[in-house]
Design a protein around this motif. Structure first.
Motif, PDB file in Angstrom:
ATOM      1  N   LEU A 174     177.784  31.798  64.758  1.00 24.37           N
ATOM      2  CA  LEU A 174     178.832  32.496  63.998  1.00 24.37           C
ATOM      3  C   LEU A 174     180.253  32.330  64.496  1.00 24.37           C
ATOM      4  CD1 LEU A 174     176.988  35.895  63.398  1.00 24.37           C
ATOM      5  CD2 LEU A 174     177.469  34.166  61.667  1.00 24.37           C
ATOM      6  N   ARG A 175     180.455  31.703  65.655  1.00 22.31           N
ATOM      7  CA  ARG A 175     181.806  31.646  66.221  1.00 22.31           C
ATOM      8  C   ARG A 175     182.088  30.273  66.819  1.00 22.31           C
ATOM      9  NH1 ARG A 175     179.180  36.311  67.207  1.00 22.31           N
ATOM     10  NH2 ARG A 175     180.115  38.210  66.323  1.00 22.31           N
TER      11      ARG A 175
ATOM     12  N   SER B  54     182.523  30.562  74.058  1.00 20.61           N
ATOM     13  CA  SER B  54     183.594  31.553  74.176  1.00 20.61           C
ATOM     14  C   SER B  54     184.814  31.170  73.342  1.00 20.61           C
ATOM     15  CB  SER B  54     184.007  31.710  75.645  1.00 20.61           C
ATOM     16  OG  SER B  54     184.426  30.463  76.181  1.00 20.61           O
ATOM     17  N   GLU B  55     184.921  29.887  72.989  1.00 18.14           N
ATOM     18  CA  GLU B  55     186.031  29.411  72.158  1.00 18.14           C
ATOM     19  C   GLU B  55     185.487  28.501  71.068  1.00 18.14           C
ATOM     20  OE1 GLU B  55     188.970  27.508  74.520  1.00 18.14           O
ATOM     21  OE2 GLU B  55     189.462  29.289  75.690  1.00 18.14           O
ATOM     22  N   ARG B  56     186.114  28.553  69.900  1.00 19.23           N
ATOM     23  CA  ARG B  56     185.728  27.671  68.807  1.00 19.23           C
ATOM     24  C   ARG B  56     186.093  26.226  69.151  1.00 19.23           C
ATOM     25  NH1 ARG B  56     186.502  32.686  66.723  1.00 19.23           N
ATOM     26  NH2 ARG B  56     185.204  33.227  64.922  1.00 19.23           N
ATOM     27  N   TYR B  57     185.260  25.301  68.725  1.00 14.56           N
ATOM     28  CA  TYR B  57     185.460  23.899  69.101  1.00 14.56           C
ATOM     29  C   TYR B  57     185.280  22.928  67.938  1.00 14.56           C
ATOM     30  CZ  TYR B  57     180.389  24.260  69.126  1.00 14.56           C
ATOM     31  OH  TYR B  57     179.101  24.506  68.758  1.00 14.56           O
TER      32      TYR B  57
ATOM     33  N   PRO C  41     183.905  43.437  78.240  1.00 14.42           N
ATOM     34  CA  PRO C  41     183.929  43.381  76.769  1.00 14.42           C
ATOM     35  C   PRO C  41     183.089  42.264  76.180  1.00 14.42           C
ATOM     36  CG  PRO C  41     186.007  42.601  77.698  1.00 14.42           C
ATOM     37  CD  PRO C  41     185.224  43.194  78.834  1.00 14.42           C
ATOM     38  N   ALA C  42     182.664  41.304  77.012  1.00 12.53           N
ATOM     39  CA  ALA C  42     181.796  40.237  76.503  1.00 12.53           C
ATOM     40  C   ALA C  42     180.387  40.743  76.216  1.00 12.53           C
ATOM     41  CB  ALA C  42     181.727  39.085  77.502  1.00 12.53           C
ATOM     42  N   ASN C  43     180.019  41.868  76.834  1.00  8.53           N
ATOM     43  CA  ASN C  43     178.673  42.420  76.660  1.00  8.53           C
ATOM     44  C   ASN C  43     178.624  43.367  75.471  1.00  8.53           C
ATOM     45  OD1 ASN C  43     178.053  41.101  79.061  1.00  8.53           O
ATOM     46  ND2 ASN C  43     178.466  42.907  80.304  1.00  8.53           N
TER      47      ASN C  43
ATOM     48  N   PRO D  65     176.172  37.803  78.130  1.00 12.02           N
ATOM     49  CA  PRO D  65     176.287  36.364  78.396  1.00 12.02           C
ATOM     50  C   PRO D  65     176.264  35.998  79.872  1.00 12.02           C
ATOM     51  CG  PRO D  65     177.808  37.018  76.669  1.00 12.02           C
ATOM     52  CD  PRO D  65     177.222  38.287  77.212  1.00 12.02           C
ATOM     53  N   GLY D  66     176.799  36.870  80.732  1.00 14.11           N
ATOM     54  CA  GLY D  66     176.824  36.571  82.166  1.00 14.11           C
ATOM     55  C   GLY D  66     175.467  36.576  82.831  1.00 14.11           C
ATOM     56  N   ASN D  67     174.448  37.015  82.130  1.00 19.15           N
ATOM     57  CA  ASN D  67     173.109  37.055  82.715  1.00 19.15           C
ATOM     58  C   ASN D  67     172.615  35.671  83.128  1.00 19.15           C
ATOM     59  OD1 ASN D  67     172.832  39.783  82.547  1.00 19.15           O
ATOM     60  ND2 ASN D  67     171.339  39.788  80.886  1.00 19.15           N
ATOM     61  N   ARG D  68     173.087  34.660  82.435  1.00 18.96           N
ATOM     62  CA  ARG D  68     172.621  33.299  82.770  1.00 18.96           C
ATOM     63  C   ARG D  68     172.971  32.932  84.209  1.00 18.96           C
ATOM     64  NH1 ARG D  68     175.254  29.825  78.175  1.00 18.96           N
ATOM     65  NH2 ARG D  68     176.926  31.269  78.661  1.00 18.96           N
ATOM     66  N   LEU D  69     174.095  33.432  84.697  1.00 20.08           N
ATOM     67  CA  LEU D  69     174.486  33.156  86.085  1.00 20.08           C
ATOM     68  C   LEU D  69     173.632  33.935  87.075  1.00 20.08           C
ATOM     69  CD1 LEU D  69     178.386  33.210  85.641  1.00 20.08           C
ATOM     70  CD2 LEU D  69     176.844  31.220  85.636  1.00 20.08           C
TER      71      LEU D  69
END
Length: 322
Positions: free
Chosen positions: A225-226, A206-209, A48-50, A75-79
């Motif tokens: 945006l997040r 992945s989380e607001r900070y 679901p992240a994609n 997002p996982g493409n960076r790995l």
């Protein structure tokens, strides 16, 4: 039909003032019969992240261009040692529908994103003539780097200092030579946030900070945006969006403010209003400006069309037979 990639875009040149001018021209046509852009759908499957987003648009006026942007974000493409985003744009002839050009260019996506920020920045600067600027950028991927390039081109000597932060660390050698003497690499996002006149989020967090209000008068370019916890920006009055229907969904900071504190469309200023209708004049100069651009297909098509015209002029790209 011609095919263009990142190499072709670089050869054709990155003219930030002209790119911002294109954004401003397209913005003037928004909410008129000269632009058509349906609400963009999100294709999700597996993780679901994609997501892959379809962004069709027609832009009239002096441009007369139409087409579709098809952008994948994994997002996982960076790995895997791959780019997070893959951007494809197809331009069609608005009179016949015939395909004119196909772009496979992550760079083009970064240029559009930073050019939209540049249009907002130039509008914000109108009320601060001659004043120097300190910038803060969180996220040092392609979008963050494009923003630093844009800032340097538009601000020149007015860009006094830039603070960079990335949770994954930043190699000092990745900072361009022409700005290295006026750039610091921060150890914490708060350092960039608290000391920047222009603060730009370009992350895939992945989380607001961000959990504290911004300093007075700051321009917040919330590209990713997040990143903001709702309470940190709930008291801001100068909220700017590119399109309310687009941005008040998909778990954006605007949607969180809408659900938690009742922020509504009538409370927000559109980018068109800010640029062409003096929409920010109602706010005092020390009011932070919170800009949330979901990304509008009309801007992508407008900028792709500009590069298509340059490619025709310079005989750039690879011709493709039907």
């Amino acid at each position: 039909m011609i095919y263009l990639n990142d190499r072709d875009i670089r050869q054709l040149g990155i003219d930030w003032p002209k790119l911002v001018e294109t954004v401003e021209h397209v913005a003037a046509l928004l909410q008129t019969r000269e632009t058509v852009q349906p609400l963009k759908p999100y294709l999700r499957f597996g993780d679901p992240a994609n997501r892959i987003i379809a962004m069709p648009a027609y832009v009239g006026g002096n441009l007369r261009a139409c087409g579709i942007k098809w952008i994948a974000s994994f997002p996982g493409n960076r790995l895997r040692g791959l780019p997070r985003a893959h951007n494809t744009i197809v331009l069609n002839d608005p009179g016949t529908g015939m395909p004119l050009a196909i772009f496979q260019s992550g760079l083009l996506n970064a240029l559009r994103t930073a050019a939209v920020s540049g249009a907002m920045l130039q509008n914000w600067l109108k009320r601060r003539p001659g004043r120097n600027v300190t910038a803060g950028i969180v996220g040092w991927g392609p979008i963050g780097r494009a923003h630093l390039s844009m800032l340097k081109a538009l601000l020149a000597d007015r860009l006094e200092w830039t603070l960079l932060f990335d949770a994954g660390g930043i190699d000092p050698a990745s900072v361009p030579d022409n700005v290295r003497g006026s750039v610091s690499i921060a150890t914490d996002w708060r350092e960039t946030y608290r000391h920047a006149d222009v603060f730009i989020t370009c992350t895939t967090a992945s989380e607001r900070y961000i959990d504290e209000p911004p300093p007075p008068g700051t321009l917040l370019l919330n590209v990713s945006l997040r990143d903001y916890m709702p309470h940190s920006v709930r008291s801001l009055n100068a909220v700017v969006v590119d399109d309310w229907r687009e941005v008040c969904r998909e778990n954006t900071d605007i949607e969180r403010l809408h659900l938690a504190f009742g922020l509504s469309e009538r409370d927000a200023v559109t980018l068109k209003q800010a640029i062409h209708e003096n929409g920010l004049d109602r706010f005092p100069e020390d009011e932070p400006v919170f800009f949330n651009p979901m990304g509008m297909a009309a801007f992508d098509i407008g900028i792709a069309h500009r590069y298509y015209k340059l490619a025709l002029r310079d005989h750039a790209g690879l011709p493709l037979e039907p």
